[in-house]
Design a protein around this motif. Structure first.
Motif, short mmCIF file in Angstrom:
data_model
loop_
_atom_site.label_atom_id
_atom_site.label_comp_id
_atom_site.label_asym_id
_atom_site.label_seq_id
_atom_site.Cartn_x
_atom_site.Cartn_y
_atom_site.Cartn_z
N GLU A 68 0.89 -1.06 -0.02
CA GLU A 68 0.05 0.07 0.01
C GLU A 68 0.78 1.36 -0.03
N ARG A 69 2.09 1.13 0.60
CA ARG A 69 2.97 2.30 0.48
C ARG A 69 2.31 3.60 1.10
N VAL A 70 1.86 3.66 2.14
CA VAL A 70 1.17 5.13 2.58
C VAL A 70 2.22 6.21 2.74
N SER A 71 2.15 7.16 2.17
CA SER A 71 2.89 8.24 2.24
C SER A 71 2.27 9.66 2.75
N ASN A 72 2.81 10.51 3.51
CA ASN A 72 2.27 11.74 3.49
C ASN A 72 3.26 12.92 3.23
N GLU A 73 4.25 12.55 2.47
CA GLU A 73 5.35 13.20 1.95
C GLU A 73 5.02 14.14 0.57
N ASN A 74 5.67 15.16 0.40
CA ASN A 74 5.64 15.90 -0.69
C ASN A 74 6.88 16.83 -0.76
N LEU A 75 8.09 15.98 -1.36
CA LEU A 75 9.35 16.74 -1.04
C LEU A 75 9.55 17.53 -2.39
N GLU A 76 8.99 17.68 -3.44
CA GLU A 76 9.26 18.42 -4.45
C GLU A 76 8.87 19.93 -4.24
N LYS A 77 8.12 20.31 -3.35
CA LYS A 77 7.89 21.91 -3.08
C LYS A 77 7.50 22.02 -1.58
N GLU A 209 -16.41 1.50 10.17
CA GLU A 209 -16.96 2.60 9.27
C GLU A 209 -16.18 3.20 8.24
N GLY A 210 -14.66 2.52 8.23
CA GLY A 210 -13.80 2.83 7.07
C GLY A 210 -13.03 4.06 6.96
N TYR A 211 -12.97 4.77 8.31
CA TYR A 211 -12.21 5.84 8.47
C TYR A 211 -10.85 5.60 8.58
N ASN A 251 -11.09 -4.84 9.28
CA ASN A 251 -11.33 -4.13 7.78
C ASN A 251 -10.52 -4.19 7.02
N PRO A 252 -10.04 -5.06 5.99
CA PRO A 252 -8.75 -4.97 5.08
C PRO A 252 -8.98 -3.92 4.23
N GLU A 253 -10.13 -3.14 4.05
CA GLU A 253 -10.10 -2.11 3.15
C GLU A 253 -9.64 -0.71 3.71
N VAL A 254 -9.56 -0.62 5.12
CA VAL A 254 -9.33 0.63 5.66
C VAL A 254 -8.02 1.11 5.44
N LYS A 255 -8.05 2.28 5.42
CA LYS A 255 -6.67 3.04 4.97
C LYS A 255 -6.21 3.36 6.31
N LEU A 256 -4.65 3.29 6.36
CA LEU A 256 -3.95 3.38 7.50
C LEU A 256 -3.32 4.71 7.81
N LYS A 257 -3.14 5.15 8.78
CA LYS A 257 -2.32 6.43 9.29
C LYS A 257 -1.77 6.54 10.58
N GLY A 258 -1.29 7.49 11.24
CA GLY A 258 -0.67 7.69 12.49
C GLY A 258 0.04 8.71 12.61
N ALA A 259 0.44 8.96 13.71
CA ALA A 259 1.37 10.24 14.08
C ALA A 259 2.41 10.07 15.33
#
Length: 468
Positions: A68-77, A209-211, A251-259
């Protein structure tokens, strides 16, 4: 960006994470989570409320995460963070600079903040920024919701502390036409490895609920995690991975996040910091390992949590410096601050205004460049020439463009710190701006019948939740 680990280090740390999850596991006070984990291969002891994760099971999930390679980065700008607003701080205390008084959160101060937020950033809306400590905790978000609907022109949903509060908040929102009107807030372990009932119950509903779901880790080195960076990374990462495995098991479809909000302890005083140099390094090391080992990139918590106890330039610059370090190590620039002090316990309006001006200044670093004849001002350059007879300071081109080109703070003084009297003058200036904004506030027109219906929902909640 800075890199902390070698490839060989990642392999050793990953093996240690597997060993910890296999031999320690987690405590979880929710049978639905335990059952889902057991179905995926975990060793569950229902009498003790524990789950252990065999290495094979962990690695199977890690492969899923890598794909899935979840990424929160935007390094171009460089992307400047949003300006501070009064939203979901849920601070325990209110700091009144004018009275030099720190007091427990209450309805009157919450209404005051709603008025300030409405005048300061009406289009952004206002949220559950202060805790109502005089209200029973089970009813508190419902009462906060009522006040937001009554006083805010654009009310944001309140923070649901417990899963039992969610349906009442949804019902309150539906009265005024808001769908699913509640905020999930963060998912936090009781470190180490303890998924208590309130958090676990809310976690299950959120995931089903898929959040997007993940752990907001606030582990403290030497207290709730090992004091060495290497040991801290293993324990903190194991907690994140256990949370993600639990989410995917339900829920196998849930998106992953964290901090990651790494903390460290001052051995002289016992005080905990989330902004000290060592605390930040624990966070950087953990997020780097997680990204390299399982492909999930999570942010390090922002500049908000700082050690400063009082409002002023020191607090604002401490947060800005922290945010800058986070950007240097991760490529992600968090918010400078949200007007809070003392590691997020206190909310101060004067501090919020100082940090908004810093945020406005920060936007200059992410400005869009539009190369055209007007912006270049080639004729202006010809007219000034060598600057012997005139200068750019008196040119019409400067007059037309200086406000959009330069940082022109309303409260800050660009001359720099010049002693305590200077700072007191600046804080008084900020307080006057706060007072002026509150005086400009106009209450929205709300159907009294809707407020009456909301109060009935709150009374129903009191009977059911408090058993009155």
């Amino acid at each position: 960006m800075v890199r902390i680990f070698k490839d060989r280090d990642i392999e050793i740390l990953g093996k240690s994470v597997c060993e910890v999850l296999e031999n320690v596991g987690i405590i979880c006070q929710n049978e639905e989570i335990l059952k889902a984990l057991e179905d995926k291969g975990a060793e569950v002891d229902y009498s003790q409320g524990t789950a252990k994760f065999p290495k094979k099971m962990v690695m199977e999930f890690v492969e899923i995460f890598r794909k899935e390679r979840v990424s929160n980065e935007n390094l171009e700008k460089f992307i400047p963070p949003p300006l501070p607003t009064l939203n979901i701080q849920v601070a325990q205390f209110f700091y009144d600079y004018e009275k030099n008084e720190k007091r427990r959160g209450n309805k009157d101060d919450f209404i005051y903040l709603i008025k300030l937020g409405t005048s300061l950033h009406k289009e952004d809306g206002v949220g559950h920024c202060l805790l109502l400590t005089e209200v029973h905790p089970l009813i508190e978000p419902l009462e906060a919701g009522r006040l937001l609907i009554e006083y805010a022109h654009k009310p944001h949903p309140p923070f649901a502390w417990k899963v039992e509060q969610i349906d009442y908040l949804i019902e309150i929102g539906e009265i005024v036409g808001f769908k699913n009107w509640f905020s999930w807030g963060a998912i936090c372990f009781a470190h180490p490895f303890r998924f208590d009932k309130d958090v676990a119950d809310k976690f299950v509903r959120r995931v089903k609920e898929g959040y997007p779901t993940g752990l907001s880790s606030m582990a403290i080195a030497g207290v709730t995690s090992p004091v060495t960076v290497e040991g801290y990374v293993v324990v903190a990462s194991a907690e994140h991975i256990a949370t993600w495995i639990a989410a995917k098991s339900i829920n196998p479809e849930v998106k992953l996040k964290g901090a990651m909000y790494g903390g460290s302890i001052d051995m002289k005083t016992g005080e905990v910091s989330y902004s000290s140099f060592d605390a930040l390094f624990y966070s950087f090391a953990t997020v780097e390992f997680l990204k390299k080992w399982c492909g999930i990139s999570i942010p390090v918590g922002g500049g908000e949590y700082c050690d400063a106890k009082l409002p002023g330039l020191y607090a604002a610059l401490e947060k800005a410096y922290k945010a800058m370090i986070i950007y240097a190590f991760t490529g992600y620039h968090p918010s400078v601050g949200q007007g809070m002090l003392e590691e997020g316990k206190i909310l101060c309006p004067v501090q919020l205004l100082l940090e908004r001006e810093l945020g406005i200044g920060l936007r200059h670093l992410g400005k869009e460049i539009e190369v055209n004849k007007e912006n270049i001002g080639i004729e202006n350059i010809f007219d000034v020439g060598f600057g012997l007879k005139t200068s750019y300071l008196v040119s019409e081109h400067t007059l037309r463009n200086f406000r959009s080109s330069l940082w022109c703070p309303k409260i800050w003084d660009r001359s720099g710190w010049n002693g305590f009297e200077y700072e007191i003058k600046l804080l008084k200036k900020a307080q006057k701006e706060v007072n002026d904004l509150v005086s400009e506030y106009k209450k929205p027109e709300i159907d009294p019948d809707k407020i009456s219906k909301i109060k009935k929902v709150i009374e129903k909640a009191k009977k059911n939740l408090l058993k009155l």
